[in-house]
Each structure stands twice: as C-alpha cells, then as structure tokens.
Design an enzyme around this catalytic site. Structure first.
Site, mmCIF file in Angstrom:
data_model
loop_
_atom_site.group_PDB
_atom_site.id
_atom_site.type_symbol
_atom_site.label_atom_id
_atom_site.label_comp_id
_atom_site.label_asym_id
_atom_site.label_seq_id
_atom_site.Cartn_x
_atom_site.Cartn_y
_atom_site.Cartn_z
ATOM 1 N N LYS A 40 23.020 17.355 13.394
ATOM 2 C CA LYS A 40 23.899 18.212 12.992
ATOM 3 C C LYS A 40 23.466 18.475 11.373
ATOM 4 O O LYS A 40 23.116 17.826 10.754
ATOM 5 C CB LYS A 40 25.362 17.971 12.969
ATOM 6 C CG LYS A 40 25.660 16.611 12.409
ATOM 7 C CD LYS A 40 27.065 16.188 12.738
ATOM 8 C CE LYS A 40 27.885 15.179 11.854
ATOM 9 N NZ LYS A 40 28.355 15.537 10.425
ATOM 10 N N TYR A 260 20.561 23.090 -21.603
ATOM 11 C CA TYR A 260 22.090 23.277 -22.073
ATOM 12 C C TYR A 260 22.643 22.406 -22.617
ATOM 13 O O TYR A 260 22.544 21.107 -22.296
ATOM 14 C CB TYR A 260 22.669 23.884 -20.741
ATOM 15 C CG TYR A 260 22.238 25.312 -20.211
ATOM 16 C CD1 TYR A 260 22.423 26.323 -20.809
ATOM 17 C CD2 TYR A 260 21.622 25.238 -18.825
ATOM 18 C CE1 TYR A 260 22.158 27.520 -20.492
ATOM 19 C CE2 TYR A 260 21.262 26.373 -18.365
ATOM 20 C CZ TYR A 260 21.545 27.573 -19.057
ATOM 21 O OH TYR A 260 21.351 28.914 -18.267
#
Length: 351
Positions: A40, A260
């Site tokens: 899954k 950043y």
C-alpha cells in the site's frame, strides 16, 4: 521525440537485500504461501510496480493494498490481493478478472457492499481504530451470507507488537476468543472456515511459533523492524537508497552563506555543490536546528529547498541515505514516514 533529462534524483532498490529479508520472513512463517506482502501507499515509497515485480519473482502470491486503484495496477502479479480501505463500494460492481478480497472495517460497510464478492472481516481487539466489535460478528456474518458474499478471512491488527508490555497479549487473547466464536458460527451455519490473520511485521516476529493462515508483512520486507531492543527481532537490510545528482559547483569564501535564511556560513574557503533533491521530492526540509550527513559523510549545508540542497562535496552523484533511521531521529518521527514521504515520481532503479 524523447527528451533525456540528465539531472533526476533516483531511488535504488537492492534486490539482494529484499530477498534476504523475504528469506527471514518465510523462514518464520514456514510457508511462502502464508506471506502476504503489504504494498500500500506506493509500496512504502519503494514503487508499487517495482516491488510487485520483485516480490512476485521471489514467489510471493499474495499482496495487501490500500484500495482498488492499487489492486488493479498489480492484479497480474498476484493470485490474491487484500484491499484494506476501499471507500467507494460502487467500484466493486465492475467485473474484474482478478479475485480481490475486500476488508470490512465497520458494520456500515455491510450495507454498501454489492453481492457476490469476497471479504475479510476486521474485528477490533483493542486498537480502536477500525473493525467491528466481537458482539457484532454474528450479525455481520449472517448479513454477508444474505448477500451471497464469501467470507474468506477474519483479521485484526496489533497496536503494540513492537513494544514491551501487556497490550499485545491482551489483543492476542481477544483474537483467540474471536476465533472460537467464528468456529462455532461456521459450524452452526454450515459454512467453510475463513483464514485467520492478525500479524503485522512485528506481530510475526513477536511470537515463538507462527500458527495462523497468513501474515501481512510490510515494514520488515523493506528492511526495518523497530522494537524496544529487549525483543529478539532479526536484523534486516534496508532495500531503498536515495541518490541525488550534482547540478553545479562553486566556492564559498569565509563568512559567505548558502541557501534560504543564510543559516549556513562558511568558516573558511570551501567547495560546495547543489544537488537535484529537495522537499518537493519528499526529502523533508532540514533547517539550521538540524545537522545531517549523508552515507559518505557529506554535510547538508543550511536549509533544504524545494528542488535542491547543498553539500560540501563536488561528487557527481551522492547517496543521500540508505537507511532511514538517522533521518527519522533528526525529524523526531519513524522510518515509515521518511520512506513513504518520497515522491512517487522519483525514478526507480532495481539493482
């Protein structure tokens, strides 16, 4: 016309490590036909098709997925696929050539199911997430029979099989009483006995002897099996490694920063490179409060951006990680979250 893109992050899947893990798992179940591999959520980030291909090559015949979309994609690889959380039951009315087994998670599901399908009844034994109550079991079975639905399994799920404590044994005893009740009902109603299964990866290795009809093996197959360390769990080998390619190289002078927020500042002149991996690929952002080194000891410099990160090397290709446990500690999470967060669009290579 095909366009060749040079710089793409890559997930490498180690076939030998996977088969090593499956060897240990099948030794524990004593029967390969009792192993059902959990694929899954894009096979825990490893790639649904890729892992279906490899586990099928190993000889696995059963799989577990989240919904019919996943089941349909891999229907040619397995003879039986258990669907854990299908919500749109109208899709079940289509005629599939494959035998899909649908999990019933509540009594409300019973009302929505079409006729002539195959189901496994999930019973709540204490996790209190999904599953019918034990006192609803008789009503559920009779309701399914009235709709000509085949009852192929009775299942539950352990909440604490990987930790030391009494909860695992309480749930195990509860499931034993559910088995007894099911046997009585099957005899009274003259119907075949369903398969019984409760074990996830930790549940499989928690017990001395495996006596159930199936084990739903997820994280152990991928090479992880966390526990309280007092438990005698086997050492497994991670299957997935994440690789990034160099985009550019430059020099930083002393007191120059990168990225950043200028959260990394060079203390001396140094060589740095930018690589084609970021949180847009599912590699969770690392900031100034965290320090991470790759497998070969290269440091992530400053903050991870959406599409790239910086390292103190000029290598063309770098293994960012081949074991998710260190990243899980940094992010105060579990290895499941690290690997399942990886973008399904990252290229997969089987080695």
């Amino acid at each position: 016309m095909k366009v060749k893109v040079k710089n793409l992050p890559t997930i490498k899947l180690n076939k030998n490590n996977l088969f090593y893990n499956l060897d240990i798992i099948t030794q524990k179940t004593k029967d390969i036909n009792k192993v059902s591999v959990v694929l899954k959520d894009n096979a825990y980030g490893h790639g649904l098709i890729e892992m279906a291909t490899l586990t099928s090559q190993y000889g696995i015949k059963k799989a577990v997925v989240r919904d019919l979309r996943e089941a349909t994609i891999i229907k040619d690889y397995f003879s039986e696929i258990l669907v854990l959380a299908q919500r749109d039951f109208q899709e079940l009315k289509h005629s599939y050539s494959h035998t899909f087994h649908i999990v019933i998670n509540s009594m409300e599901d019973l009302e929505k199911l079409p006729q002539n399908i195959k189901v496994h009844i999930k019973v709540n034994t204490g996790m209190n997430r999904n599953g019918i109550a034990q006192n609803e079991l008789e009503e559920c079975i009779k309701g399914l029979l009235a709709k000509n639905i085949s009852i192929c399994g009775i299942m539950t799920h352990f909440k604490n099989a990987d930790t030391l404590g009494s909860e695992y044994f309480v749930q195990k005893q509860h499931f034993f009483s559910i088995k007894k009740l099911t046997l009585q009902l099957c005899e009274e109603l003259s119907i075949p006995l369903p398969n019984f299964h409760s074990c996830n990866s930790a549940g499989l290795f928690r017990g001395e002897d495996f006596t159930e009809d199936m084990a739903r093996v997820g994280i152990a197959m991928y090479g992880y099996l966390d526990n309280d360390e007092v438990l005698d769990f086997p050492k497994l080998k991670p299957v997935l490694s994440l690789w990034a390619n160099k985009i550019s190289t430059r020099f930083l002078n002393k007191d120059e920063s990168v990225g950043y927020g200028a959260t990394f500042t060079a203390h001396k002149k140094m060589t740095i490179s930018t690589y084609d991996l970021g949180y847009g690929n599912g590699f969770t952002r690392i900031n100034e409060n965290q320090e991470y080194f790759t497998k070969d000891g290269y440091r992530v410099l400053g903050r991870v951006s959406m599409d790239n990160l910086s390292l103190d090397t000029d290598k063309e290709k770098v293994c960012i990680f081949d074991n998710a446990n260190n990243l899980a500690k940094i992010h105060n999470t579990i290895n499941y979250e690290i690997i399942t967060s990886l973008s399904p669009f990252i290229k997969k290579v089987i080695e």
